[in-house]
Design an enzyme around this catalytic site. Structure first.
Site, PDB file in Angstrom:
ATOM      1  N   ARG A  32       0.826  -1.226   0.000  1.00 16.49           N
ATOM      2  CA  ARG A  32       0.000   0.000   0.000  1.00 16.49           C
ATOM      3  C   ARG A  32       0.846   1.256   0.000  1.00 16.49           C
ATOM      4  NH1 ARG A  32      -5.012  -1.758   3.947  1.00 16.49           N
ATOM      5  NH2 ARG A  32      -5.470  -3.622   2.775  1.00 16.49           N
TER       6      ARG A  32
ATOM      7  N   LYS B 298       5.111 -17.039   9.913  1.00 12.23           N
ATOM      8  CA  LYS B 298       4.653 -17.233  11.294  1.00 12.23           C
ATOM      9  C   LYS B 298       4.215 -15.880  11.857  1.00 12.23           C
ATOM     10  CE  LYS B 298       7.384 -16.870  15.187  1.00 12.23           C
ATOM     11  NZ  LYS B 298       8.102 -15.616  15.421  1.00 12.23           N
TER      12      LYS B 298
ATOM     13  N   HIS C 203      11.397 -20.017  10.146  1.00  8.75           N
ATOM     14  CA  HIS C 203      12.715 -19.812   9.543  1.00  8.75           C
ATOM     15  C   HIS C 203      13.810 -20.651  10.207  1.00  8.75           C
ATOM     16  CE1 HIS C 203      13.510 -16.801  12.731  1.00  8.75           C
ATOM     17  NE2 HIS C 203      14.779 -16.998  12.470  1.00  8.75           N
TER      18      HIS C 203
ATOM     19  N   LYS D 165      17.702 -23.060   8.884  1.00  4.63           N
ATOM     20  CA  LYS D 165      19.077 -22.958   9.412  1.00  4.63           C
ATOM     21  C   LYS D 165      19.806 -24.268   9.137  1.00  4.63           C
ATOM     22  CE  LYS D 165      17.926 -19.682  13.060  1.00  4.63           C
ATOM     23  NZ  LYS D 165      18.716 -18.478  13.039  1.00  4.63           N
TER      24      LYS D 165
ATOM     25  N   GLU E  14      18.437 -15.343  23.793  1.00  2.85           N
ATOM     26  CA  GLU E  14      18.713 -14.123  23.031  1.00  2.85           C
ATOM     27  C   GLU E  14      19.201 -13.055  23.994  1.00  2.85           C
ATOM     28  OE1 GLU E  14      16.024 -13.490  19.469  1.00  2.85           O
ATOM     29  OE2 GLU E  14      14.623 -14.085  21.026  1.00  2.85           O
TER      30      GLU E  14
ATOM     31  N   ASP F 208       5.865 -16.527  20.528  1.00  5.22           N
ATOM     32  CA  ASP F 208       6.903 -15.997  19.635  1.00  5.22           C
ATOM     33  C   ASP F 208       7.972 -17.039  19.304  1.00  5.22           C
ATOM     34  OD1 ASP F 208       8.173 -13.880  18.186  1.00  5.22           O
ATOM     35  OD2 ASP F 208       9.614 -13.670  19.821  1.00  5.22           O
TER      36      ASP F 208
ATOM     37  N   HIS G 102       9.785 -22.151  16.913  1.00  2.00           N
ATOM     38  CA  HIS G 102      11.205 -22.494  16.787  1.00  2.00           C
ATOM     39  C   HIS G 102      11.647 -23.586  17.771  1.00  2.00           C
ATOM     40  CE1 HIS G 102      10.992 -19.005  14.379  1.00  2.00           C
ATOM     41  NE2 HIS G 102      11.332 -18.090  15.260  1.00  2.00           N
TER      42      HIS G 102
ATOM     43  N   LYS H  11      14.457 -13.587  26.381  1.00  2.00           N
ATOM     44  CA  LYS H  11      15.081 -12.367  25.864  1.00  2.00           C
ATOM     45  C   LYS H  11      15.921 -11.773  26.987  1.00  2.00           C
ATOM     46  CE  LYS H  11      12.351 -11.552  21.982  1.00  2.00           C
ATOM     47  NZ  LYS H  11      13.040 -11.725  20.693  1.00  2.00           N
TER      48      LYS H  11
HETATM   49  C1  BG6 Z   1      11.610 -14.520  15.373  1.00  3.16           C
HETATM   50  C2  BG6 Z   1      11.040 -13.923  16.631  1.00  3.16           C
HETATM   51  O1  BG6 Z   1      10.724 -15.470  14.831  1.00  3.16           O
HETATM   52  O2  BG6 Z   1      12.842 -15.152  15.671  1.00  3.16           O
HETATM   53  C3  BG6 Z   1      12.018 -12.951  17.265  1.00  3.16           C
HETATM   54  O3  BG6 Z   1       9.824 -13.251  16.327  1.00  3.16           O
HETATM   55  C4  BG6 Z   1      13.355 -13.621  17.478  1.00  3.16           C
HETATM   56  O4  BG6 Z   1      11.516 -12.460  18.510  1.00  3.16           O
HETATM   57  C5  BG6 Z   1      13.832 -14.270  16.186  1.00  3.16           C
HETATM   58  O5  BG6 Z   1      14.282 -12.629  17.909  1.00  3.16           O
HETATM   59  C6  BG6 Z   1      15.073 -15.107  16.436  1.00  3.16           C
HETATM   60  O6  BG6 Z   1      15.565 -15.577  15.209  1.00  3.16           O
HETATM   61  P1  BG6 Z   1      17.112 -15.839  15.018  1.00  3.16           P
HETATM   62  O7  BG6 Z   1      17.211 -16.447  13.657  1.00  3.16           O
HETATM   63  O8  BG6 Z   1      17.785 -14.490  15.146  1.00  3.16           O
HETATM   64  O9  BG6 Z   1      17.499 -16.768  16.114  1.00  3.16           O
END
Ligand code: BG6
Length: 508
Positions: free
Chosen positions: A48, A157, A187, A191, A225, A244, A249, A345
């Site tokens: 948009r 996601k 994602h 990896k 993280e 999340d 993951h 986090k």
């Molecule tokens: C994302 C989350 O899917 O994955 C984020 O929404 C997170 O909060 C991220 O930081 C982590 O991905 P990676 O590849 O950096 O470990």
């Protein structure tokens, strides 16, 4: 990367100027282009964004690549010749018709035979209307008729917010698209080391016979993280760490570690084993889960605010930024072996690891030497920051008295890894669904977490930023006679006191 055959196609990115396109898809596409995979690909951004047209979109894409240091002349030419833009206006039917016409025009111009991928790089609320409009206009089917050419739908996601919303979204997708056309992205599956888990487990005769309740004491999976929520308070306040990271993951890492050997290395066989193991997980009991929320602290030498002090976060927010939980699996392989999962986090460092702690030898031969303590063998699979494996083992210290010491075998890749999105985009274009989440799998995964979402919500214990989560986490593990291993990054870490503490309950 393996050679994959890519048919000429139009790659339509709904949300073509958004953060995901800018940060992940564009760099991945550029690498695929450089590797020669996208020679017959046209990229159509749909968004948009006011004032955007083909010329502006080409300049936008090129500037973004330059910012990322990708400045080759061939990439500049690629942006100039392969990028197109179609505005979505207010997202009305006529706007989607405009998208359909634009696709046909590009196909005519480039001689593309009608293969199309639709990538929904959009906020979740936009998935249902977009899928519906694409379906109503017949964009869900190949323009050449059944069995000729392909049309694929790619969904980012989070896929749903809980079991019910995931089921509703699956029903909507299946109203228009077949499962074989649908690519649900996580994602992490792109990896390299996540895929390497399969190679490691099923390509080596050494480990698989030990991969069970006879030899393994417990498995610990950590997605840590050091960053906070960055500028994503709006999203994070409605998600939290469970939605999340844990449901997707972390659960993926768990299933790939725990699943049975598939009958073959193809998408259906692998995905059905993943679903089976998810269905064997026992319901999570309230005492087996712990939530945390970071308070102000110091991470990597920098002072950071607490979660409630982040811009856009409610003063009284109870959203969890840390989750630790225990899974028990009711099957022949794993009965009695706890799988401990944790994510957070603002932990001390960014590291993703799977630690498999083996049992101690059944007979303690060295007990009579009171200087001797036997430690369990630990296999550490590191996914980031440095992808590789470590395996600890006991050896005799040279000389007297008789003592044991722990050493490790250490493997790290020395070549740069492809980006996760690079792998996944290539697979979408090649039609390989192995690394994508099946409808049944996404539902099985949400089903696991239903009690936490609907029956009881654990309280989030505070933990200072820069620590490994709330103190109560270790106390819970202590009740099982075990402790959390600190992530291992080097040989030295393996020898640390804390990491030496995995005791077999019977011997401790
Ligand atoms: C994302 C989350 O899917 O994955 C984020 O929404 C997170 O909060 C991220 O930081 C982590 O991905 P990676 O590849 O950096 O470990």
């Amino acid at each position: 990367m393996p050679a994959k055959k890519i048919d000429p196609h139009v790659f339509v990115i709904m949300g073509g100027t958004g953060d995901l396109m800018r940060g992940k898809l564009l760099p991945a596409l550029a690498r695929l282009q450089e590797a020669g995979y996208l020679n017959r690909s046209s990229i159509l951004g749909v968004a948009r964004t006011p004032g955007m047209d083909d010329a502006a979109y080409r300049a936008w894409a090129w500037n973004a690549l330059v910012e990322d240091g990708m400045t080759s002349e061939s990439l500049r030419r690629w942006c100039e010749t392969s990028f197109y833009f179609e505005p979505l206006g207010h997202g009305e039917v006529k706007d989607y018709r405009g998208v359909a016409q634009r696709i046909e025009q590009i196909e005519k111009e480039t001689g593309s035979p009608g293969n199309r991928a639709f990538y929904l790089a959009l906020p979740p609320a936009a998935f249902p209307p977009t899928i519906t409009e694409l379906g109503k206009l017949g964009l869900n089917k190949s323009p050449n008729g059944a069995g000729k050419g392909w049309t694929r739908l790619v969904i980012e996601k989070p896929f749903g917010r809980d079991l019910q919303s995931a089921q509703e979204l699956n029903a909507l997708v299946h109203q228009y698209f077949d499962e074989s056309q649908t690519y649900r992205i996580d994602h992490y599956l792109g990896k390299e080391t996540v895929q390497n888990l399969l190679a490691f487990r099923f390509g080596n005769a050494l480990f698989e016979p030990l991969w069970n309740r006879d030899r393994i004491d417990n498995v610990q999976i950590t997605v840590a993280e050091d960053n906070g929520i960055e500028k994503r308070a709006g999203y994070y306040e409605t998600a939290g760490a469970l939605r999340d990271i844990v449901q997707n993951h972390l659960t993926q890492l768990f299933t790939l570690t725990a699943m049975e050997a598939p009958a073959s290395f193809d998408a259906d066989a692998i995905r059905s084993e993943k679903v089976k193991v998810l269905r064997s997980v026992m319901p999570i009991e309230p005492q087996d889960v712990l939530y945390g929320q970071y308070t102000a602290g110091t991470v990597n030498g920098t002072k950071v605010p607490g979660y409630r002090g982040e811009p856009g976060v409610a003063q009284e927010s109870h959203i969890e930024t840390f989750v630790a939980l225990k899974f028990e699996i009711a099957n022949w392989r794993w009965q009695g072996v706890p799988f401990y999962l944790r994510t957070g986090k603002r932990l001390p460092r960014r590291v993703t690891q799977i630690a498999v702690a083996f049992k101690l030898p059944p007979v303690s031969l060295f007990r009579s030497f009171d200087t001797c303590q036997v430690h369990s063998n630990i296999l550490i699979i590191t996914l980031q920051p440095d992808e590789g494996f470590d395996l600890s083992f006991e050896v005799k210290s040279p000389g007297t008295p008789f003592q044991l010491e722990t050493h490790n075998m250490h493997f790290r890749y020395s070549t740069p890894m492809p980006l996760a999105y690079q792998t996944l985009l290539l697979d979408i274009l090649a039609g390989d669904q192995t690394l994508f989440v099946h409808a049944e799998e996404v539902e099985a995964s949400w089903r696991l977490y239903s009690p936490l979402l609907h029956e009881y919500r654990p309280l989030a214990h505070p933990y200072p930023a820069g620590t490994w989560g709330p103190n109560a986490v270790n106390a819970r593990m202590g009740q099982d006679g075990r402790s959390w291993l600190l992530p291992v990054l080097s040989q030295k870490d393996f020898r640390s006191e804390e990491n030496a503490a995995v005791q077999h309950p019977a011997l401790s």
